[in-house]
Design a protein around this motif. Structure first.
Motif, short mmCIF file in Angstrom:
data_model
loop_
_atom_site.label_atom_id
_atom_site.label_comp_id
_atom_site.label_asym_id
_atom_site.label_seq_id
_atom_site.Cartn_x
_atom_site.Cartn_y
_atom_site.Cartn_z
N LYS A 77 56.42 -12.10 -7.14
CA LYS A 77 57.35 -12.29 -6.11
C LYS A 77 57.82 -12.92 -4.91
N PRO A 78 57.90 -14.18 -5.03
CA PRO A 78 57.83 -14.82 -3.48
C PRO A 78 59.23 -14.51 -2.96
N LEU A 79 58.71 -15.05 -1.43
CA LEU A 79 60.00 -13.88 -0.02
C LEU A 79 60.37 -15.44 0.13
N PRO A 80 61.05 -15.72 1.08
CA PRO A 80 61.46 -16.73 1.79
C PRO A 80 60.80 -16.58 3.47
N SER A 81 60.05 -18.14 3.60
CA SER A 81 59.21 -18.13 5.00
C SER A 81 60.45 -18.10 5.81
N PHE A 82 59.75 -18.00 6.97
CA PHE A 82 60.61 -18.27 8.49
C PHE A 82 61.62 -19.94 8.24
N THR A 83 61.30 -20.63 7.70
CA THR A 83 61.96 -21.47 7.90
C THR A 83 63.21 -21.71 6.94
N ASP A 84 62.88 -21.04 5.84
CA ASP A 84 63.15 -21.32 4.36
C ASP A 84 64.62 -20.26 4.71
N SER A 85 64.65 -19.01 6.00
CA SER A 85 66.02 -18.66 6.11
C SER A 85 66.63 -18.84 6.94
N LEU A 138 67.54 -20.22 -4.31
CA LEU A 138 66.00 -19.24 -4.99
C LEU A 138 65.12 -20.20 -4.70
N ILE A 139 64.35 -18.89 -4.70
CA ILE A 139 62.86 -19.05 -4.64
C ILE A 139 62.38 -19.07 -6.03
N LEU A 140 61.22 -20.13 -6.64
CA LEU A 140 61.03 -19.86 -7.70
C LEU A 140 59.54 -19.26 -7.28
N SER A 141 58.30 -18.40 -8.48
CA SER A 141 57.28 -18.58 -7.70
C SER A 141 56.72 -18.20 -9.31
N ARG A 142 55.68 -18.75 -10.11
CA ARG A 142 55.77 -19.16 -11.52
C ARG A 142 55.62 -18.48 -12.50
N ASN A 143 56.64 -16.72 -12.00
CA ASN A 143 56.30 -16.07 -13.02
C ASN A 143 57.67 -15.30 -12.48
N ALA A 144 58.15 -15.42 -11.25
CA ALA A 144 59.86 -14.43 -10.14
C ALA A 144 60.49 -15.31 -9.43
N PHE A 145 61.06 -14.82 -9.57
CA PHE A 145 62.00 -15.38 -7.87
C PHE A 145 63.00 -14.66 -6.95
N TYR A 146 62.74 -15.13 -5.89
CA TYR A 146 63.94 -14.77 -4.67
C TYR A 146 65.10 -15.71 -4.67
N SER A 147 66.17 -14.77 -4.55
CA SER A 147 67.86 -15.28 -4.19
C SER A 147 68.26 -15.05 -2.96
#
Ligand SMILES: [Zn+2]
Ligand SMILES: [Zn+2]
Length: 432
Positions: free
Chosen positions: A105-113, A135-144
């Motif tokens: 699972k990816p998480l937003p970075s400080f700049t993303d947020s 949406l932030i994608l990783s290779r197999n998951a998402f952060y929305s």
């Protein structure tokens, strides 16, 4: 609207997911990360359920990145204007997407947020009817950025993510742990529909309960009759006397096996309660006619739901021959028309004798073979345990007992032109 309880389900076809990953993985002359825009249709269903269906993806042009060593990717106003233009032309919403290149699972970075909500807001100002976000994608998951009930990538294997839901362990499923550590969690959360609780559907319902599929919706508007007793699993003689709906037989059988089950029983044709169908992640079709199959498949394609169809027939051709099929109709891949299973000729023939078709021969054992095979296709789709399954068109010869790939499977075009991904989420289709 923000405070109202709503369950958002996001569905992304595998083709688009692959396209995004490929694009976002490319290196850029100076930017560390790439950005793209995912176009989506929003469909409001009953009970506060919102479906978001991804229909297209556009990358940000190389020249639209701004050289800024402070952040991974900074894009200029041209990039955003192009995406806005797209939402207006397609009458859709838009998600800003970028990739964190790892698994899990990816998480937003400080700049993303800090920077992304501003971009989302500009979309909210123009695409007001639609749902926008990032949406932030990783290779197999998402952060929305939006709280979602489920995020799924529709294809083989299915990627199913249920943010905010934890795993459980139940000894009942100890002997199927080879399906993967996550399999029980997926069976607990996926929503499965069965259309038609007859000879095929009743086997399927029973087996889903044994596997531990918790959310099952069943559509059948028929009451059990004496002629159904030869094949309706769980149906007993007194049910015929009491003329009960088949869905109540389903309820009795399924809840006895798996009391935790969360059943939705619809004693109507699915067309009369399409929202309940559209909430399902995957469908089993056990319907009687080609017309019904065609309608069900169109609906499944429109709302990005894989459909596993089972059917059998007995022909009187110089002695009886029994045959059947299991077809997986996966959005983006060949459909039943591509496979040559649904043809104008068959549909016309059926329409011509409509009304005097009479009762077709049906028996319990081929239904059992076909339904079991279909459940196997479902389990593989959800867990990916065989790691090889692109398109299913299996043909059953009831006289010899053999199941093989249908001869027509190899001739199907790789891409379906009857139902295009861009047309998902709305009713108009190009029929070729
Ligand atoms: Zn990021
Ligand atoms: Zn097709």
């Amino acid at each position: 609207m923000k405070n109202k309880k709503q369950n958002i389900k996001l569905r992304i076809p595998k083709q688009l997911h692959e396209k995004m990953l490929l694009d976002l993985n490319r290196t850029h002359p100076f930017a560390y990360e790439r950005v793209g825009f995912l176009f989506t249709k929003t469909v409001k269903l009953s009970d506060g359920v919102t479906l978001i269906i991804a229909i297209d993806y556009i990358p940000v042009d190389d020249k639209d990145y701004i050289d800024d060593k402070e952040v991974g990717a900074k894009i200029n106003s041209d990039a955003i204007r192009t995406a806005m233009q797209g939402t207006l032309e397609k009458d859709c919403g838009c998600f800003h997407v970028h990739l964190h290149d790892h698994s899990g699972k990816p998480l937003p970075s400080f700049t993303d947020s800090k920077s992304l909500p501003g971009i989302v807001n500009s979309f909210n100002n123009i695409a007001t009817k639609h749902t926008n976000g990032f949406l932030i994608l990783s290779r197999n998951a998402f952060y929305s950025s939006l709280k979602m009930e489920s995020i799924s990538v529709v294809g083989y294997p299915f990627i199913l993510q249920y943010p905010g839901k934890g795993g459980i362990k139940d000894l009942m499923f100890d002997r199927q742990s080879f399906l993967g550590v996550n399999s029980q969690f997926l069976f607990e959360n996926i929503k499965v529909g069965i259309v038609g609780y007859g000879g095929g559907g009743s086997h399927i319902g029973q087996q889903l309960a044994h596997i531990g599929v918790k959310n099952i919706t069943i559509f059948d508007d028929d009451k059990i009759e004496i002629t159904n007793l030869n094949r309706l699993i769980g149906g007993v003689f007194s049910d015929v006397k009491n003329a009960i709906f088949k869905i109540y037989i389903a309820k009795r059988v399924i809840t006895r096996i798996f009391p935790k089950v969360n059943l939705t029983l619809i004693a109507k044709k699915w067309q009369l309660d399409p929202n309940e169908l559209q909430k399902c992640d995957i469908l089993f079709g056990g319907v009687d006619s080609y017309t019904e199959r065609q309608q069900l498949e169109s609906e499944c394609r429109r709302f990005l739901m894989p459909l596993i169809d089972v059917g059998m027939d007995v022909y009187d051709t110089d002695g009886y021959s029994m045959s059947g099929q299991v077809i997986l109709s996966m959005p983006g891949l060949p459909c039943m028309s591509c496979y040559g299973f649904l043809t104008e000729e068959k549909l016309a023939k059926e329409a011509a004798k409509y009304g005097n078709a009479g009762g077709r021969p049906q028996v319990v054992w081929p239904n059992g073979v076909l339904a079991s095979t279909a459940v196997g296709v479902f389990v593989d789709l959800v867990t990916g345990w065989t790691r090889s399954n692109e398109g299913v068109y299996l043909s059953y010869d009831g006289n010899s007992g053999k199941i093989i790939d249908h001869v027509r499977k190899q001739f199907a075009t790789e891409k379906c032109n009857h139902f295009r991904i861009e047309n998902a989420g709305k009713p108009n289709y190009t029929k070729i």
